[in-house]
Motif scaffolding. Structure first.
Motif, PDB file in Angstrom:
ATOM      1  N   LYS A 186       0.827  -1.208   0.000  1.00  0.00           N
ATOM      2  CA  LYS A 186       0.000   0.000   0.000  1.00  0.00           C
ATOM      3  C   LYS A 186       0.857   1.252   0.000  1.00  0.00           C
ATOM      4  O   LYS A 186       0.584   2.215  -0.717  1.00  0.00           O
ATOM      5  N   ALA A 187       1.905   1.245   0.814  1.00  0.00           N
ATOM      6  CA  ALA A 187       2.761   2.423   0.928  1.00  0.00           C
ATOM      7  C   ALA A 187       3.441   2.738  -0.401  1.00  0.00           C
ATOM      8  O   ALA A 187       3.444   3.891  -0.859  1.00  0.00           O
ATOM      9  N   VAL A 188       4.016   1.723  -1.044  1.00  0.00           N
ATOM     10  CA  VAL A 188       4.718   1.935  -2.312  1.00  0.00           C
ATOM     11  C   VAL A 188       3.731   2.316  -3.416  1.00  0.00           C
ATOM     12  O   VAL A 188       4.006   3.197  -4.236  1.00  0.00           O
ATOM     13  N   PHE A 189       2.561   1.680  -3.420  1.00  0.00           N
ATOM     14  CA  PHE A 189       1.539   1.981  -4.434  1.00  0.00           C
ATOM     15  C   PHE A 189       1.120   3.449  -4.354  1.00  0.00           C
ATOM     16  O   PHE A 189       1.062   4.156  -5.366  1.00  0.00           O
ATOM     17  N   HIS A 190       0.858   3.926  -3.159  1.00  0.00           N
ATOM     18  CA  HIS A 190       0.412   5.315  -3.003  1.00  0.00           C
ATOM     19  C   HIS A 190       1.559   6.304  -3.225  1.00  0.00           C
ATOM     20  O   HIS A 190       1.358   7.365  -3.820  1.00  0.00           O
ATOM     21  N   ARG A 191       2.756   5.961  -2.760  1.00  0.00           N
ATOM     22  CA  ARG A 191       3.887   6.862  -3.000  1.00  0.00           C
ATOM     23  C   ARG A 191       4.146   7.045  -4.478  1.00  0.00           C
ATOM     24  O   ARG A 191       4.402   8.161  -4.954  1.00  0.00           O
ATOM     25  N   ASP A 192       4.067   5.942  -5.241  1.00  0.00           N
ATOM     26  CA  ASP A 192       4.349   5.998  -6.672  1.00  0.00           C
ATOM     27  C   ASP A 192       3.117   6.326  -7.509  1.00  0.00           C
ATOM     28  O   ASP A 192       3.129   6.208  -8.734  1.00  0.00           O
ATOM     29  N   LYS A 193       2.042   6.736  -6.806  1.00  0.00           N
ATOM     30  CA  LYS A 193       0.820   7.225  -7.450  1.00  0.00           C
ATOM     31  C   LYS A 193       0.225   6.214  -8.434  1.00  0.00           C
ATOM     32  O   LYS A 193      -0.365   6.589  -9.443  1.00  0.00           O
ATOM     33  N   GLY A 194       0.385   4.942  -8.124  1.00  0.00           N
ATOM     34  CA  GLY A 194      -0.236   3.905  -8.932  1.00  0.00           C
ATOM     35  C   GLY A 194       0.305   3.788 -10.339  1.00  0.00           C
ATOM     36  O   GLY A 194      -0.377   3.266 -11.221  1.00  0.00           O
ATOM     37  N   ILE A 212      -0.210  -6.227  -7.263  1.00  0.00           N
ATOM     38  CA  ILE A 212       0.783  -5.281  -7.757  1.00  0.00           C
ATOM     39  C   ILE A 212       2.184  -5.877  -7.663  1.00  0.00           C
ATOM     40  O   ILE A 212       2.428  -6.803  -6.898  1.00  0.00           O
ATOM     41  N   ASN A 213       3.086  -5.339  -8.475  1.00  0.00           N
ATOM     42  CA  ASN A 213       4.456  -5.826  -8.516  1.00  0.00           C
ATOM     43  C   ASN A 213       5.391  -4.851  -7.825  1.00  0.00           C
ATOM     44  O   ASN A 213       5.510  -3.696  -8.242  1.00  0.00           O
ATOM     45  N   LEU A 214       6.051  -5.310  -6.781  1.00  0.00           N
ATOM     46  CA  LEU A 214       7.081  -4.512  -6.124  1.00  0.00           C
ATOM     47  C   LEU A 214       8.429  -4.943  -6.671  1.00  0.00           C
ATOM     48  O   LEU A 214       8.744  -6.129  -6.717  1.00  0.00           O
ATOM     49  N   ASP A 215       9.225  -3.961  -7.059  1.00  0.00           N
ATOM     50  CA  ASP A 215      10.511  -4.229  -7.666  1.00  0.00           C
ATOM     51  C   ASP A 215      11.628  -3.676  -6.797  1.00  0.00           C
ATOM     52  O   ASP A 215      11.544  -2.544  -6.314  1.00  0.00           O
ATOM     53  N   HIS A 216      12.667  -4.475  -6.584  1.00  0.00           N
ATOM     54  CA  HIS A 216      13.858  -3.975  -5.895  1.00  0.00           C
ATOM     55  C   HIS A 216      14.548  -2.962  -6.810  1.00  0.00           C
ATOM     56  O   HIS A 216      14.964  -3.323  -7.923  1.00  0.00           O
ATOM     57  N   MET A 217      14.669  -1.713  -6.384  1.00  0.00           N
ATOM     58  CA  MET A 217      15.384  -0.739  -7.208  1.00  0.00           C
ATOM     59  C   MET A 217      16.804  -1.233  -7.472  1.00  0.00           C
ATOM     60  O   MET A 217      17.289  -1.196  -8.605  1.00  0.00           O
ATOM     61  N   GLY A 224      21.638  -5.538  -3.441  1.00  0.00           N
ATOM     62  CA  GLY A 224      20.501  -4.812  -2.910  1.00  0.00           C
ATOM     63  C   GLY A 224      19.985  -5.470  -1.644  1.00  0.00           C
ATOM     64  O   GLY A 224      20.578  -6.429  -1.131  1.00  0.00           O
ATOM     65  N   ASN A 225      18.859  -4.985  -1.133  1.00  0.00           N
ATOM     66  CA  ASN A 225      18.322  -5.520   0.108  1.00  0.00           C
ATOM     67  C   ASN A 225      16.808  -5.415   0.108  1.00  0.00           C
ATOM     68  O   ASN A 225      16.212  -4.858  -0.817  1.00  0.00           O
ATOM     69  N   SER A 226      16.186  -5.941   1.155  1.00  0.00           N
ATOM     70  CA  SER A 226      14.725  -5.958   1.242  1.00  0.00           C
ATOM     71  C   SER A 226      14.180  -4.975   2.253  1.00  0.00           C
ATOM     72  O   SER A 226      13.060  -5.135   2.755  1.00  0.00           O
ATOM     73  N   ASP A 227      14.951  -3.939   2.562  1.00  0.00           N
ATOM     74  CA  ASP A 227      14.414  -2.856   3.373  1.00  0.00           C
ATOM     75  C   ASP A 227      13.319  -2.165   2.573  1.00  0.00           C
ATOM     76  O   ASP A 227      13.422  -2.047   1.336  1.00  0.00           O
ATOM     77  N   PRO A 228      12.231  -1.704   3.208  1.00  0.00           N
ATOM     78  CA  PRO A 228      11.141  -1.054   2.478  1.00  0.00           C
ATOM     79  C   PRO A 228      11.568   0.121   1.595  1.00  0.00           C
ATOM     80  O   PRO A 228      10.873   0.459   0.637  1.00  0.00           O
ATOM     81  N   THR A 229      12.716   0.717   1.887  1.00  0.00           N
ATOM     82  CA  THR A 229      13.164   1.874   1.108  1.00  0.00           C
ATOM     83  C   THR A 229      13.804   1.482  -0.226  1.00  0.00           C
ATOM     84  O   THR A 229      14.201   2.348  -0.996  1.00  0.00           O
ATOM     85  N   ASN A 230      13.882   0.184  -0.518  1.00  0.00           N
ATOM     86  CA  ASN A 230      14.496  -0.270  -1.767  1.00  0.00           C
ATOM     87  C   ASN A 230      13.477  -0.724  -2.797  1.00  0.00           C
ATOM     88  O   ASN A 230      13.835  -1.387  -3.770  1.00  0.00           O
ATOM     89  N   PHE A 231      12.207  -0.368  -2.615  1.00  0.00           N
ATOM     90  CA  PHE A 231      11.183  -0.862  -3.534  1.00  0.00           C
ATOM     91  C   PHE A 231      10.535   0.258  -4.341  1.00  0.00           C
ATOM     92  O   PHE A 231      10.403   1.390  -3.885  1.00  0.00           O
TER      93      PHE A 231
END
Length: 257
Positions: A186-194, A212-217, A224-231
């Motif tokens: 939800k957080a990534v979806f809303h931050r990236d405005k869908g 939805i698809n979350l991608d590791h930047m 890379g890592n799986s911290d929420p700030t890397n998606f």
């Protein structure tokens, strides 16, 4: 620690975020050079790897923000008169109903109240500014990418022989054992405005957020890592075609007018 100038930037979330960005962007010339693990709130490399291999609402960026901010505020709080510090931070104290600070203010700065509540108030102010700065910085995916590049430099040096439970191979962390949680999606979806952050495709037609698809930047295979700030949010096509490549584009935004 000379993080606070005479202009007192650490009075709101924007000022706090600015100091964090400057520190991370120029770590070599900051007071945290050679103290990167301390800045990230980790006494050892193992603690950092354990933190960023899991889904954790208290992200490693939270830890970095807090330590940068608290160090600056603690330095300033010890530099000036206690009463002057409380006066300068009265707005933060009252707006956020910081208990210890309110007790100081409401007792008209009695010496006993200052003695009993001062440093607890300093710590709580730091936590309050950390939360405010995180909201700003999590919304800035371009900064998050720079932060992740900084983390990658640390992960890349880690050895599987030293941390077999955490690393797939040298410099490559294992994946979390579970799928990304709903709160992160939800957080990534809303931050990236869908919108897909690689091709710009509008993904707001999805009614089930679990699709939805979350991608590791920065991919796990590239330290890379799986911290929420890397998606970042991507469409299914971009997510699958990207694979293990390091592919990040400037955040997709629209002008207001």
């Amino acid at each position: 620690m000379k993080l606070l100038s005479e202009e007192h930037y650490l009075l709101d979330g924007y000022g706090a975020a600015d100091i964090v960005v400057k520190t991370i962007s120029d770590i070599e010339n900051s007071d945290w050079k050679n103290l990167e693990l301390d800045m990230l709130g980790c006494s050892e490399l193992e603690h950092l790897l354990e933190h960023i291999i899991k889904w954790n609402k208290t992200t490693i960026l939270h830890e970095a923000i807090y330590n940068i901010i608290y160090t600056g505020i603690e330095w300033y709080a010890g530099k000036i008169e206690y009463k002057e510090f409380i006066k300068e931070y009265a707005d933060i104290i009252t707006r956020n109903r910081i208990k210890g600070g309110l007790e100081i203010i409401n007792s008209d700065f009695s010496e006993q109240s200052l003695y009993d509540n001062y440093w607890e108030t300093v710590e709580t102010i730091s936590k309050t500014l950390t939360d405010a700065a995180f909201i700003i910085l999590f919304g800035d995916r371009d900064f998050l990418y720079k932060f992740q590049l900084f983390l990658r430099g640390i992960v890349k040096k880690s050895l599987q022989g030293e941390f077999p439970d955490l690393l797939k191979k040298d410099g490559v962390l294992k994946r979390p054992r579970t799928q990304p949680p709903q709160w992160l999606k939800k957080a990534v979806f809303h931050r990236d405005k869908g919108k897909c952050q690689l091709c710009g495709k509008d993904l707001t037609g999805f009614y089930a957020i679990e699709n939805i698809n979350l991608d590791h930047m920065i991919p796990l295979e590239d330290s890379g890592n799986s911290d929420p700030t890397n998606f970042q949010l991507t469409c299914e096509h971009c997510n699958k075609s990207k694979g293990k490549k390091l592919l990040v584009k400037k955040a997709v935004v629209q002008r207001y007018w």
